[in-house]
Motif scaffolding. Structure first.
Motif, short mmCIF file in Angstrom:
data_model
loop_
_atom_site.label_atom_id
_atom_site.label_comp_id
_atom_site.label_asym_id
_atom_site.label_seq_id
_atom_site.Cartn_x
_atom_site.Cartn_y
_atom_site.Cartn_z
N GLY A 211 82.85 28.13 33.28
CA GLY A 211 82.02 27.14 32.61
C GLY A 211 82.59 26.76 31.26
N THR A 212 83.44 27.64 30.71
CA THR A 212 84.08 27.36 29.42
C THR A 212 85.60 27.49 29.49
OG1 THR A 212 83.81 29.67 28.73
CG2 THR A 212 82.07 28.12 28.12
N GLY A 213 86.12 28.08 30.55
CA GLY A 213 87.56 28.28 30.67
C GLY A 213 87.93 28.73 32.07
N PRO A 214 89.24 28.79 32.36
CA PRO A 214 89.68 29.16 33.71
C PRO A 214 89.36 30.61 34.04
CG PRO A 214 91.55 28.94 32.21
CD PRO A 214 90.36 28.44 31.47
N LEU A 215 89.21 30.87 35.35
CA LEU A 215 88.87 32.18 35.87
C LEU A 215 89.80 32.52 37.02
CD1 LEU A 215 86.87 34.61 36.34
CD2 LEU A 215 85.55 33.04 37.79
N GLY A 235 88.98 24.51 30.23
CA GLY A 235 89.86 24.50 31.40
C GLY A 235 89.18 25.02 32.66
N TYR A 236 89.70 24.59 33.81
CA TYR A 236 89.22 25.06 35.10
C TYR A 236 90.39 25.06 36.08
CZ TYR A 236 89.35 20.10 36.25
OH TYR A 236 89.75 18.80 36.45
N LEU A 237 90.25 25.81 37.16
CA LEU A 237 91.25 25.87 38.22
C LEU A 237 90.59 25.55 39.54
CD1 LEU A 237 93.10 29.12 37.07
CD2 LEU A 237 93.96 26.78 36.86
N VAL A 251 96.29 25.36 39.95
CA VAL A 251 96.18 24.03 39.35
C VAL A 251 94.72 23.68 39.09
CG1 VAL A 251 98.28 23.30 40.51
CG2 VAL A 251 96.08 22.83 41.58
N GLY A 252 94.53 22.82 38.11
CA GLY A 252 93.19 22.37 37.74
C GLY A 252 93.28 21.37 36.61
N GLY A 253 92.40 21.51 35.61
CA GLY A 253 92.40 20.55 34.51
C GLY A 253 91.72 21.10 33.28
#
Length: 375
Positions: A211-215, A235-237, A251-253
């Motif tokens: 919800g706040t960054g990649p996991l 960020g997210y993946l 990959v993500g954004g």
């Protein structure tokens, strides 16, 4: 098909997908010479019914390719999950037996072998949807450990093992099958998992966001555990590809305050993740595949040039863009998943085209490895 967006504002929501209602109007890109599309073979369609979209694809061989998605995406009550198969010459939809209610949306597909194909999504009965196919027919699988409200987004499979990922409540959820045994794992903390990859040696990676960054979670010793990733606020993946125990790509954004999404690519060396520089500004990345020799292909859409088919390639050193020809009519072509066929050296991608009236048409693009790239 998260990232703090409404997941069911409309019927379609698959692996990072942003709905047309949230998109800026499609714009015409600069004219491109015909040679720009030489590497792209003629786009086709699996011919899903009105307003159809494909969300994931897996290639077993050049004559055995599976894709899943959804038909009637704008109607939450009439929408229907779709499974379609390419036999080397044509696409044909395959039904699911033993299921009176049906799937509302299928998000992900994976093949452990030509005779064991898995698909996940959500059912019209409120339960997460899981189906397994023999190569010619599919049956819904009911897992007692899954509850109404659980949510599945991604699936991966190797001989003897399957893993599906998603969310239960506000926690990341992982469902695994090893032989005949099912196991449910909830990671600590908030988050959702969207993509998963398995290796034949017992390794696994699952990706998503908090919800706040990649996991990222890793499977080791038959146990899933969250591992550290570079700090990327916003960020997210959305997908991950396991090239080898010492090489993987996710990959993500990254959400920006402007509303744009910058591309995010993370590389795994077996011990740690590092960020890879990616070109473009408002670029949405959805799927990743590889040739197991260190070369990767990433599908998505460049919102600054939405009328062109769009891929990124990565060879371990640099990321480059590969583009198809632009359309004369306003459109957005969104490639949501990608698979590589070693036997033909061809990359297959699936997704949808949205026209100026908001109508969806499923699309299948094929790309030859000798294509033109841009720095």
């Amino acid at each position: 098909m998260t990232r703090r967006l409404p997941r069911r504002a409309l019927a379609l929501c698959a692996g990072g997908l942003l709905l047309t209602a949230f998109l800026p109007p499609a714009a015409h890109a600069d004219p491109r010479p015909v040679s720009a599309a030489e590497a792209w073979q003629a786009p086709t369609s699996a011919r899903l019914s009105t307003d159809g979209s494909l969300s994931d694809v897996v290639g077993v061989s050049a004559s055995d390719i599976w894709a899943v998605g959804q038909e009637s995406v704008w109607d939450i009550w009439q929408s229907r999950g779709a499974i379609t198969h390419w036999n080397g010459s044509a696409w044909a939809e395959v039904g699911i037996r033993n299921d009176p209610t049906g799937a509302g949306l299928l998000r992900s597909v994976a093949a452990a072998s030509p005779t064991q194909v898995w698909a996940v999504g959500e059912g019209h009965d409120g339960l997460p949807y899981l189906a397994v196919g023999s190569g010619s027919t599919f049956d819904r699988v009911v897992v007692d450990k899954l509850h109404v409200g659980d949510w599945l987004a991604g699936v991966a499979a190797v001989p003897g093992r399957m893993a599906a990922v998603g969310r239960r409540g506000e926690q990341p959820l992982i469902l695994t099958q090893n032989g005949a045994k099912w196991k449910l794992t909830q990671l600590k903390g908030k988050g959702t998992l969207y993509g998963v990859a398995l290796s034949g040696k017992g390794d696994g990676l699952a990706v998503g966001d908090t919800g706040t960054g990649p996991l990222v979670a890793r499977l080791s010793g038959n146990r899933w555990k969250q591992i550290s990733v570079p700090a990327v606020p916003g960020g997210y993946l959305r997908d991950v590809y396991f090239d080898s125990p010492k090489r993987a790509l996710a990959v993500g954004g990254v959400y920006q305050s402007s509303g744009e999404v910058n591309p995010l690519i993370l590389s795994w060396n077996g011990k740690r993740w590092s960020r890879v520089k990616a070109p473009g500004d408002d670029v949405r990345l959805y799927g990743v595949t590889g040739d197991r020799k260190g070369r990767f292909w990433i599908s998505g859409v460049d919102m600054e040039r939405p009328g062109e088919a769009f891929l990124l390639t990565y060879d371990g050193h640099a990321v480059k863009a590969v583009r198809g020809a632009d359309s004369a009519a306003p459109r957005t072509i969104r490639l949501q998943s990608v698979t590589y066929l070693a036997s033909t050296g061809t990359v297959w991608t699936v997704g949808h085209v949205v026209d100026a009236s908001g109508r969806y048409t499923d699309v299948v693009e094929r790309f030859g490895a000798a294509g033109r790239t841009e720095p």
